[in-house]
Design an enzyme around this catalytic site. Sequence first.
Site, PDB file in Angstrom:
ATOM      1  N   LYS A 142      62.515   3.587  34.199  1.00 30.98           N
ATOM      2  CA  LYS A 142      61.325   4.427  34.396  1.00 30.98           C
ATOM      3  C   LYS A 142      60.275   4.023  33.384  1.00 30.98           C
ATOM      4  CE  LYS A 142      61.171   9.039  33.263  1.00 30.98           C
ATOM      5  NZ  LYS A 142      60.098   9.094  32.235  1.00 30.98           N
ATOM      6  N   GLU A 178      54.953  15.090  36.050  1.00 35.42           N
ATOM      7  CA  GLU A 178      55.229  16.026  34.945  1.00 35.42           C
ATOM      8  C   GLU A 178      54.006  16.867  34.600  1.00 35.42           C
ATOM      9  OE1 GLU A 178      57.130  14.407  31.460  1.00 35.42           O
ATOM     10  OE2 GLU A 178      56.909  16.309  30.372  1.00 35.42           O
TER      11      GLU A 178
HETATM   12  O1  KIV Z   1      62.227  11.525  28.788  1.00 37.66           O
HETATM   13  C1  KIV Z   1      62.502  12.385  29.648  1.00 37.66           C
HETATM   14  O2  KIV Z   1      63.472  13.139  29.530  1.00 37.66           O
HETATM   15  C2  KIV Z   1      61.631  12.471  30.811  1.00 37.66           C
HETATM   16  C3  KIV Z   1      61.804  13.669  31.686  1.00 37.66           C
HETATM   17  C4  KIV Z   1      61.220  14.839  31.015  1.00 37.66           C
HETATM   18  C5  KIV Z   1      61.257  13.455  33.030  1.00 37.66           C
HETATM   19  O3  KIV Z   1      60.811  11.642  31.019  1.00 37.66           O
END
Ligand code: KIV
Length: 272
Positions: free
Chosen positions: A107, A176
């Site tokens: 991600k 988010e």
């Molecule tokens: O780092 C994380 O836990 C996240 C979530 C809040 C989506 O990016």
Amino acid sequence: MVEIGARKGGEPIVSLTAYTALTAKLLDQDVDLLLVGDSLGMVLYGMDSTVGVTLEMMIAHGQAVMRGARTACVIVDLPFGSYQESREAAFRNAARVMKEVGCDGVKLEGGREMADTVSYLIRRGIPVLGHVGLLPQSVNMLGGFRVRGRSKTEADQILADAKAIAAAGAFAMVVEGVVEPLARRITKAVSVPTIGIGASPACDGQILVTEDMAGLFSDYRPRFVKRYAELGKGIAKAAGLYAEDVRAGRFPGPEHCFADPAGKKKPKKGDK
Ligand code: KIV
């Protein structure tokens, strides 16, 4: 990822964060996606933000999660500084995560400015989960952890970010900290699933930080978190009972001791 990407508009995608093998093992059967989030910097390491998290930390925790996960899709966050410099640097670091962790994808945070990098990674075989709206790695630029999309200008910009990340090939995206009407607009506008955190039920799925959801992390209590347990209070209570027992000589008891192999009588309390 094929499975997560195909869940648009279907049964809501259930996601939680996991940073350790133990947590991954506990959550695996109930979730579709486990995110090794860089939130671990704040939750596990007590940092003020996620900015200080390193690639090595993400790899170590990613490996731990892989040891506990069985069926959930496991995605690892690329930390701040590991992908913004160039798409080549992003590929190098993302490839290292994929090889050393063995996860299903990575991600990264960002919108239009990251679209070229997202497509570069995907064309080279790295599945990418996008992340738009409130971007914790950019808190220093964006003026803190405030909800996004209240003004029309900001909402239009975030919508454009989401469209760019979807067009670049992300299999899904985290949305988010945005107001509900914007979450609805994004979810309608993009063909890939949206996974919301503080972004209303309008999204195709939900994610929470496990330690928030389970009441273990209590430094902040964001409005969007629902607590399903109070594990922090439970652990503190257990530690208090243990301390009392040790101080009173009640622990360890006979049932916690190993038998004398010579069959001698066990010493009684007070024997020297
Ligand atoms: O780092 C994380 O836990 C996240 C979530 C809040 C989506 O990016």
